[in-house]
Enzyme design. Structure first.
Site, mmCIF file in Angstrom:
data_model
loop_
_atom_site.group_PDB
_atom_site.id
_atom_site.type_symbol
_atom_site.label_atom_id
_atom_site.label_comp_id
_atom_site.label_asym_id
_atom_site.label_seq_id
_atom_site.Cartn_x
_atom_site.Cartn_y
_atom_site.Cartn_z
ATOM 1 N N ASP A 111 47.717 65.297 -6.885
ATOM 2 C CA ASP A 111 49.134 65.086 -7.087
ATOM 3 C C ASP A 111 49.164 63.603 -7.756
ATOM 4 O O ASP A 111 48.706 62.340 -6.696
ATOM 5 C CB ASP A 111 50.814 65.177 -6.288
ATOM 6 C CG ASP A 111 51.484 66.628 -5.982
ATOM 7 O OD1 ASP A 111 50.284 67.130 -6.591
ATOM 8 O OD2 ASP A 111 51.858 66.839 -5.575
ATOM 9 N N LYS A 148 52.575 64.886 -12.171
ATOM 10 C CA LYS A 148 53.324 65.759 -12.627
ATOM 11 C C LYS A 148 55.132 63.719 -12.596
ATOM 12 O O LYS A 148 54.801 62.854 -11.653
ATOM 13 C CB LYS A 148 54.658 66.453 -11.763
ATOM 14 C CG LYS A 148 53.622 67.946 -11.800
ATOM 15 C CD LYS A 148 55.036 68.755 -11.376
ATOM 16 C CE LYS A 148 54.096 70.283 -11.796
ATOM 17 N NZ LYS A 148 55.556 71.427 -11.107
ATOM 18 N N MET A 172 63.838 61.517 -5.147
ATOM 19 C CA MET A 172 63.794 61.478 -6.492
ATOM 20 C C MET A 172 64.917 61.324 -7.051
ATOM 21 O O MET A 172 65.434 61.872 -8.131
ATOM 22 C CB MET A 172 63.338 63.304 -6.863
ATOM 23 C CG MET A 172 61.812 63.118 -6.349
ATOM 24 S SD MET A 172 61.215 64.740 -6.830
ATOM 25 C CE MET A 172 62.157 66.296 -5.353
#
Length: 284
Positions: free
Chosen positions: A42, A64, A178
């Site tokens: 990641d 991502k 997030m």
């Protein structure tokens, strides 16, 4: 002679790398990395981890970026897992934080199950716990908070009025993953449903890395205090009376510059073409 495509013989280890500090990697994760043939990693994994613990492995970034142009599609990640499980013995899927908290692990598990690929799950230190530790915030401090809730906020329509009322009334510590860029709307919505404006809110960015930043405010004042702030990823919000303890027990320091620690996604990986199946003679 009968020709067929061999079934996957490799094993996939899905592991958490922790929130950023390489020293927070578990011993078990380090052992698997040392044995890995290929690592799908990641964006929010400190590159020092693979450099130190998996120098022998092929490293494939599959990062991502929420609300950004460049992101590796989940379908591509799934296909890469299957491809490399067929081509390699030991495949590591390395995720930031812990594998079970706000991770697409379900999609990947279903893919491995569908292709009858062996797997193992190795936990990591999730961002909420790593952040709380370096920020000096006991999330369930006695007489202050009876519990902690791990949440995310990116779609207002996904939360109904009843849930907002519950979040506004609870004394639990709320940790939002997030949610840096949506924190002003989040604060306004919580206050609109009854949460006090003087409730502390701690913004933690890139926690446990050398470029970590912490800012303490209140629900009522954060939109003014952070009006010109450039939010960095990953960002995490701690909301509740326990967040106030940051001012008293913070034992690390803020970075002097507001700079990205994790590199942005620049290249989207592709799945290599499958090799033709080798003829296998079945003797009857």
């Amino acid at each position: 002679m009968t020709t067929f495509t061999p079934t996957p013989t490799g094993k996939v280890i899905i592991m958490g790398a922790g929130p950023g500090d390489p020293d927070l990697l578990t011993i078990k994760a380090a052992r698997h990395l040392a044995q890995a043939d290929v690592v799908l990693v990641d964006r929010l994994v400190n590159p020092a981890i693979t450099q130190q613990y998996a120098p022998q492995a092929i490293i494939i970034p599959v990062g991502k970026q929420c609300r950004k142009d460049k992101s590796t599609p989940q379908l591509t990640i799934n296909e890469l897992l299957v491809h490399h499980a067929c081509m390699h013995r030991n495949v590591v899927r390395l995720k930031g934080g812990d594998i079970s908290i706000f991770s697409n692990i379900l999609d990947e598990l279903e893919t491995l199950e569908a292709h009858q690929i062996a797997y193992e799950l190795v936990p990591g230190v999730t961002a909420a716990l790593g952040t709380a530790a370096v920020a000096g915030v006991p999330l369930t401090a006695r007489n202050i908070s009876r519990g902690v809730r791990l949440l995310t906020y990116y779609n207002h329509e996904a939360v109904d009025a009843e849930e907002w009322n519950n979040l506004a009334k609870t004394s639990d510590t709320l940790v939002f993953y997030m949610s840096g860029e949506t924190c002003f709307t989040l604060a306004e919505t919580l206050m609109a449903h009854g949460k006090k404006g003087d409730t502390p809110i701690l913004l933690a960015e890139q926690a446990t890395t050398p470029l970590q930043q912490f800012q303490l405010s209140t629900l009522a004042n954060c939109s003014t205090d952070w009006k010109t702030h450039r939010f960095l990823s990953p960002a995490l919000l701690i909301i509740g009376e326990a967040a106030q303890l940051h001012r008293r027990f913070m034992w690390t320091s803020n970075a002097q510059t507001n700079t990205e620690f994790f590199d942005p996604v620049t290249v989207i990986p592709t799945v290599p073409a499958a090799k033709p199946a080798e003829p296998v003679t079945i003797v009857r």
